[in-house]
Design an enzyme around this catalytic site. Structure first.
Site, PDB file in Angstrom:
ATOM      1  N   ASP A   8     -45.703  42.834  19.363  1.00 59.57           N
ATOM      2  CA  ASP A   8     -44.303  42.726  19.574  1.00 59.57           C
ATOM      3  C   ASP A   8     -43.819  42.027  20.590  1.00 59.57           C
ATOM      4  O   ASP A   8     -44.655  42.076  21.896  1.00 59.57           O
ATOM      5  CB  ASP A   8     -43.698  43.798  19.404  1.00 59.57           C
ATOM      6  CG  ASP A   8     -42.199  43.808  18.965  1.00 59.57           C
ATOM      7  OD1 ASP A   8     -41.794  42.833  18.394  1.00 59.57           O
ATOM      8  OD2 ASP A   8     -41.422  45.000  19.269  1.00 59.57           O
ATOM      9  N   GLU A  65     -38.624  36.696  16.060  1.00 64.97           N
ATOM     10  CA  GLU A  65     -37.299  37.554  16.049  1.00 64.97           C
ATOM     11  C   GLU A  65     -36.259  37.022  16.668  1.00 64.97           C
ATOM     12  O   GLU A  65     -36.006  35.981  17.183  1.00 64.97           O
ATOM     13  CB  GLU A  65     -37.794  38.633  17.169  1.00 64.97           C
ATOM     14  CG  GLU A  65     -39.051  39.355  16.787  1.00 64.97           C
ATOM     15  CD  GLU A  65     -39.294  40.386  18.083  1.00 64.97           C
ATOM     16  OE1 GLU A  65     -40.162  41.314  17.790  1.00 64.97           O
ATOM     17  OE2 GLU A  65     -38.855  40.078  19.111  1.00 64.97           O
TER      18      GLU A  65
END
Length: 134
Positions: A8, A65
């Site tokens: 992430d 994202e």
């Protein structure tokens, strides 16, 4: 077991190239700080393009994202990124709201046996956990 691991916020902080070598990731997620200004900052466009090329070379899928508008989604698609998340696709929701939207039943609580706790105390704990219902 069906578990996958994503790296992430790639490109920021601790999410670095060295982690790609040392840990078994199944996916890279491009940090939203690069994605949100993709259309207005040529450096971020180049960074996102490079991360996508890296993912292809390592055979790792990429998720972008922070996609909040059609223009950003379209540019990512031009760069070869087909997976994304962000407010363009939906706002954050509480678990109960997600279950209701998807028609999924509320999960049942897991009961754990505690043999070292006297039976009367286990009953009291169970009663308190159920809101006093018997």
């Amino acid at each position: 077991m069906g578990i996958t691991i994503s790296l992430d916020d790639f490109g920021t902080g601790y999410a670095s190239l060295s982690q790609l070598q040392s840990l078994p990731f199944d996916r890279i997620k491009i940090d939203k700080s690069f994605v949100t200004s993709l259309l207005s900052d040529s450096q971020n466009d180049a960074i996102v393009s490079t991360i996508l090329s890296l993912g292809r070379a390592l055979h790792l899928p990429i998720t972008a994202e922070g996609i909040e508008d059609d223009g950003t989604r379209d540019r990512l698609s031009q760069l070869g990124c087909s997976d994304g998340q962000g407010w363009l696709f939906g706002k954050a929701m509480a678990g109960a709201e997600i279950r209701a939207t998807l028609g999924i039943a509320e999960p049942k609580p897991i009961e754990v046996e505690t043999p070292d706790v006297p039976a009367a105390e286990r009953r009291d704990r169970k009663r308190r956990a159920s809101g006093g219902r018997r």
